[in-house]
Scaffold this active site. Sequence first.
Site, PDB file in Angstrom:
ATOM      1  N   ARG A 184      -1.093  -8.762  -3.451  1.00 56.87           N
ATOM      2  CA  ARG A 184       0.224  -9.137  -2.918  1.00 56.87           C
ATOM      3  C   ARG A 184       0.385 -10.645  -2.898  1.00 56.87           C
ATOM      4  O   ARG A 184      -0.559 -11.360  -2.581  1.00 56.87           O
ATOM      5  CB  ARG A 184       0.358  -8.568  -1.499  1.00 56.87           C
ATOM      6  CG  ARG A 184       1.642  -8.971  -0.797  1.00 56.87           C
ATOM      7  CD  ARG A 184       1.947  -8.044   0.357  1.00 56.87           C
ATOM      8  NE  ARG A 184       1.040  -8.235   1.492  1.00 56.87           N
ATOM      9  CZ  ARG A 184       1.032  -7.436   2.568  1.00 56.87           C
ATOM     10  NH1 ARG A 184       1.854  -6.414   2.635  1.00 56.87           N
ATOM     11  NH2 ARG A 184       0.192  -7.665   3.548  1.00 56.87           N
ATOM     12  N   ARG A 191       2.310 -14.059  10.876  1.00 57.67           N
ATOM     13  CA  ARG A 191       3.138 -13.015  11.484  1.00 57.67           C
ATOM     14  C   ARG A 191       3.429 -13.384  12.933  1.00 57.67           C
ATOM     15  O   ARG A 191       2.709 -14.211  13.514  1.00 57.67           O
ATOM     16  CB  ARG A 191       2.373 -11.674  11.478  1.00 57.67           C
ATOM     17  CG  ARG A 191       1.850 -11.268  10.119  1.00 57.67           C
ATOM     18  CD  ARG A 191       0.596 -10.403  10.239  1.00 57.67           C
ATOM     19  NE  ARG A 191      -0.033 -10.177   8.937  1.00 57.67           N
ATOM     20  CZ  ARG A 191       0.149  -9.108   8.173  1.00 57.67           C
ATOM     21  NH1 ARG A 191       0.888  -8.117   8.604  1.00 57.67           N
ATOM     22  NH2 ARG A 191      -0.438  -9.004   7.001  1.00 57.67           N
ATOM     23  N   ASP A 263       3.384  -7.222  14.204  1.00 55.57           N
ATOM     24  CA  ASP A 263       2.400  -7.587  13.171  1.00 55.57           C
ATOM     25  C   ASP A 263       2.973  -7.413  11.773  1.00 55.57           C
ATOM     26  O   ASP A 263       2.379  -7.880  10.806  1.00 55.57           O
ATOM     27  CB  ASP A 263       1.111  -6.769  13.337  1.00 55.57           C
ATOM     28  CG  ASP A 263       1.387  -5.276  13.431  1.00 55.57           C
ATOM     29  OD1 ASP A 263       2.070  -4.858  14.383  1.00 55.57           O
ATOM     30  OD2 ASP A 263       0.924  -4.530  12.552  1.00 55.57           O
TER      31      ASP A 263
HETATM   32  P1  AMP Z   1      -0.047  -1.192   8.953  1.00 55.31           P
HETATM   33  O1  AMP Z   1       0.452   0.034   9.617  1.00 55.31           O
HETATM   34  O2  AMP Z   1      -0.455  -0.979   7.499  1.00 55.31           O
HETATM   35  O3  AMP Z   1       0.857  -2.354   9.114  1.00 55.31           O
HETATM   36  O4  AMP Z   1      -1.440  -1.537   9.668  1.00 55.31           O
HETATM   37  C1  AMP Z   1      -1.577  -1.691  11.054  1.00 55.31           C
HETATM   38  C2  AMP Z   1      -2.996  -2.066  11.360  1.00 55.31           C
HETATM   39  O5  AMP Z   1      -3.890  -1.008  10.973  1.00 55.31           O
HETATM   40  C3  AMP Z   1      -3.506  -3.292  10.649  1.00 55.31           C
HETATM   41  O6  AMP Z   1      -4.412  -3.934  11.498  1.00 55.31           O
HETATM   42  C4  AMP Z   1      -4.192  -2.723   9.436  1.00 55.31           C
HETATM   43  O7  AMP Z   1      -5.150  -3.590   8.889  1.00 55.31           O
HETATM   44  C5  AMP Z   1      -4.819  -1.469  10.012  1.00 55.31           C
HETATM   45  N1  AMP Z   1      -5.059  -0.417   9.006  1.00 55.31           N
HETATM   46  C6  AMP Z   1      -4.114   0.366   8.421  1.00 55.31           C
HETATM   47  N2  AMP Z   1      -4.681   1.226   7.560  1.00 55.31           N
HETATM   48  C7  AMP Z   1      -6.014   0.973   7.571  1.00 55.31           C
HETATM   49  C8  AMP Z   1      -7.161   1.537   6.913  1.00 55.31           C
HETATM   50  N3  AMP Z   1      -7.046   2.514   6.025  1.00 55.31           N
HETATM   51  N4  AMP Z   1      -8.371   1.001   7.199  1.00 55.31           N
HETATM   52  C9  AMP Z   1      -8.502   0.005   8.075  1.00 55.31           C
HETATM   53  N5  AMP Z   1      -7.484  -0.548   8.744  1.00 55.31           N
HETATM   54  C10 AMP Z   1      -6.242  -0.076   8.498  1.00 55.31           C
HETATM   55 MG    MG Z   2       0.981  -4.205   8.675  1.00 59.01          MG
END
Ligand code: AMP
Ligand code: MG
Length: 439
Positions: A184, A191, A263
């Site tokens: 990306r 953030r 975030d």
């Molecule tokens: P997101 O919903 O993708 O914005 O992620 C929210 C939080 O969850 C962030 O801290 C991400 O890094 C973490 N996160 C989401 N999916 C994963 C995953 N498969 N493994 C580890 N961390 C995750």
């Molecule tokens: Mg996120």
Amino acid sequence: MGVVSLSGMPVALELALESTFVDDLEGLYEHWHPAPVPNSELLALNTDLAQSLGLDPQTLADPEWRAVFAGNAVPEHARPVAQAYAGHQFGGYSPRLGDGRALLLGEIVDPDGNRHDLHLKGSGRTPFARGGDGKASVGPMLREYVIGEAMHALGIPTTRMLAVVATGEPVARETMLPGAVLTREASSHLRVGTFQYAAANGGRELLQRLTDHAVARHHPDLAEIDDPAERALALFDRVVATKAELVARWMIVGFVHGVMNTDNTTISGQTIDYGPCAFMETYDPAAVFSSIDHGGRYASGNQPAIMAWNLARLAEAMLALFDDDADRAVERATKVLATFPERFQATWNELMRAKLGLDPHAESGDAVVADLLTLMTDQRVDYTSCLRSLSSAARGDATATRSLFADTDAFDAWSDRWLALLGDDRAAIADAMDRVNPV
Ligand code: AMP
Ligand code: MG
């Protein structure tokens, strides 16, 4: 070119990655390397973006670059980090989120002198992973790529995707899915949650450093403000302005982000983290696209209010910088926050008037705009198709628009009022409408 190595070892590339985030913001990251993957197949490569970054699109298909996109190698001299941030998720505060499955590889300065982050998503577990597996699957990563490009083409500030590779590794979700890593590009990954984390973990000193980094990166003209409180407040004011404009631009194309957690809210004003987002079809302010958003917190019509709420959380995090006196700090922040609705509305009005072929700077069309949206809601009309079809109506053929309404009399009555407001050069007006109403 050097030898490509597994286990995140460095690979020689003609790429000067910089690391101002790492240099400036100790306390907001963990040094970390991507996890190697068994295989790598390039699924998507954004040559248009590569060119604008000053990268040679030809070489990006080479094995060295593919190894970087897969997380099997990092560019020589890169100092990859997992970034720390906190965040309000669906209103509840998590003090430590961070890049659980992502890494900042470093920064590229493009030929115009603009700085961009290169970031991997799905590159393995990091110290912030909590229970997650650190992985991503092909479908959502390709979706993020496609929607980022759509947003960019629509003129909406956005992060963009440089590449998606399949890893040859299965990822366990509700079913087993093919794994992927996304690369990306973003003007930064700062953030609202980064400021929340800095305020909670590093106090005023870290907050000040973060603020100055954000100023240097996004609003260098503000660096000339000597008084740190004034500088911080000026940054906050700019963030409020860019986010008001961003959400107005989302709303006029019917974009629903779906997960407007703090975030997932950038300081730059770019859209980030395309998860369960969508472009609405039937016009509906209550439209929700996240399956876990039971309360409709992130419904289409709620987005301006939620953005303002997220900016209030940013203000809270930055408060110590605004004034030594807590009450005065709140007062100063509140004054800036109070400008959000007006700023949002001004951009939204201007853009919506233009979509209807009306003078973007005249208020006379606002009732006509509002009444059309009410008609669309009541009759469950497709938002994008309706607005697009109006240029034909301006040219004298309302067949396409009328066909979208069950009650054509109501549309005809509205249309008479609308046509009466249009200027005389209908062909030119219709052409201008086509330029601002996507198909
Ligand atoms: P997101 O919903 O993708 O914005 O992620 C929210 C939080 O969850 C962030 O801290 C991400 O890094 C973490 N996160 C989401 N999916 C994963 C995953 N498969 N493994 C580890 N961390 C995750
Ligand atoms: Mg996120």
